[in-house]
Design an enzyme around this catalytic site. Structure first.
Site, PDB file in Angstrom:
ATOM      1  N   CYS A 189       5.936  -0.274   7.213  1.00  0.00           N
ATOM      2  CA  CYS A 189       5.537   0.860   6.377  1.00  0.00           C
ATOM      3  C   CYS A 189       6.735   1.269   5.534  1.00  0.00           C
ATOM      4  O   CYS A 189       7.853   1.316   6.035  1.00  0.00           O
ATOM      5  CB  CYS A 189       5.108   2.015   7.271  1.00  0.00           C
ATOM      6  N   LEU A 190       6.492   1.589   4.258  1.00  0.00           N
ATOM      7  CA  LEU A 190       7.595   1.995   3.384  1.00  0.00           C
ATOM      8  C   LEU A 190       8.240   3.297   3.876  1.00  0.00           C
ATOM      9  O   LEU A 190       9.396   3.556   3.559  1.00  0.00           O
ATOM     10  CB  LEU A 190       7.106   2.152   1.937  1.00  0.00           C
ATOM     11  N   GLN A 199       3.262   9.899   0.767  1.00  0.00           N
ATOM     12  CA  GLN A 199       4.544   9.196   0.943  1.00  0.00           C
ATOM     13  C   GLN A 199       5.522   9.505  -0.187  1.00  0.00           C
ATOM     14  O   GLN A 199       6.716   9.265  -0.056  1.00  0.00           O
ATOM     15  CB  GLN A 199       4.326   7.681   1.062  1.00  0.00           C
ATOM     16  N   GLY A 202       0.832  -1.191   0.000  1.00  0.00           N
ATOM     17  CA  GLY A 202       0.000   0.000   0.000  1.00  0.00           C
ATOM     18  C   GLY A 202       0.867   1.241   0.000  1.00  0.00           C
ATOM     19  O   GLY A 202       2.004   1.214   0.475  1.00  0.00           O
ATOM     20  N   HIS A 241      -2.288   7.692   6.864  1.00  0.00           N
ATOM     21  CA  HIS A 241      -1.308   8.560   6.190  1.00  0.00           C
ATOM     22  C   HIS A 241      -1.957   9.861   5.717  1.00  0.00           C
ATOM     23  O   HIS A 241      -1.317  10.911   5.702  1.00  0.00           O
ATOM     24  CB  HIS A 241      -0.706   7.859   4.964  1.00  0.00           C
ATOM     25  N   HIS A 252      -4.490   1.571   7.680  1.00  0.00           N
ATOM     26  CA  HIS A 252      -3.102   2.055   7.778  1.00  0.00           C
ATOM     27  C   HIS A 252      -2.874   3.165   6.740  1.00  0.00           C
ATOM     28  O   HIS A 252      -2.320   4.221   7.063  1.00  0.00           O
ATOM     29  CB  HIS A 252      -2.146   0.870   7.529  1.00  0.00           C
ATOM     30  N   GLU A 253      -3.315   2.919   5.505  1.00  0.00           N
ATOM     31  CA  GLU A 253      -3.098   3.906   4.442  1.00  0.00           C
ATOM     32  C   GLU A 253      -3.902   5.176   4.699  1.00  0.00           C
ATOM     33  O   GLU A 253      -3.426   6.281   4.450  1.00  0.00           O
ATOM     34  CB  GLU A 253      -3.470   3.319   3.071  1.00  0.00           C
TER      35      GLU A 253
HETATM   36 ZN    ZN Z   1       2.536   3.229   5.625  1.00  0.00          ZN
END
Ligand code: ZN
Length: 174
Positions: free
Chosen positions: A94-95, A51, A46, A140, A136-137
């Protein structure tokens, strides 16, 4: 399509609240294509636009397993309509929080209203990993990272590690 640079914590941009999209334009579709490329390239499931530094309420996801056919999903202006009081726990990463993982509790099911890649209104009933991933997304979009759900101590330990990693990767080696 292009692979973009993913911002990592600590970074103030990640803490911004993203703005709604008026109408899904060609430009937004190009952004979604780039986001998907960036996510696949980083082996993520995701990615939110913030991000890669774009404060728009846009998310891409693909939770298909490695041996399964790709199943890209696009969410513009997602809103949670209903969520379960029962919680489920997943080990999240998470990235934007590289190499750090921790267990997070979230509602086990949720219903999300959103616009798809073509700007059409859709509703998704999510359970399991899908429910966790979309929540989670969506965090953000509010400038929230999964580490904000952890205890103060755990969170500060992770941020310390990340700051150290950043410093060493930015250092000039002579
Ligand atoms: Zn994330």
């Amino acid at each position: 399509m292009a692979v973009k640079q993913i911002l990592t914590e600590p970074n103030k941009v990640l803490r911004q609240i993203s703005k709604p999209v008026d109408k899904v334009t060609k430009q937004d579709q190009i952004l979604m294509d780039d986001m998907l490329d960036t996510m696949y390239h980083a082996n993520g499931i995701g990615l939110a636009a913030i991000q890669i530094g774009i404060p728009k309420r846009i998310i891409v996801m693909d939770i298909a397993k490695k041996d399964e056919k790709k199943n890209p999903m696009y969410f513009v202006n997602p809103i949670i309509k209903n969520k379960n009081n029962d919680l489920s726990t997943y080990e999240e990463g998470c990235l934007s929080v590289p190499d750090q993982f921790a267990e997070v509790d979230r509602p086990s099911t949720c219903e999300v209203e959103y616009l798809d890649y073509n700007g059409e209104k859709k509703i998704l009933k999510a359970t399991g990993l899908l429910a966790t991933c979309i929540q989670h997304e969506m965090d953000h979009l509010e400038g929230i990272l999964f580490i904000d759900h952890l205890s103060k101590l755990k969170k500060s330990m992770i941020i310390k590690k990340l700051s150290k990693q950043k410093k060493s990767s930015e250092a000039v080696i002579i």
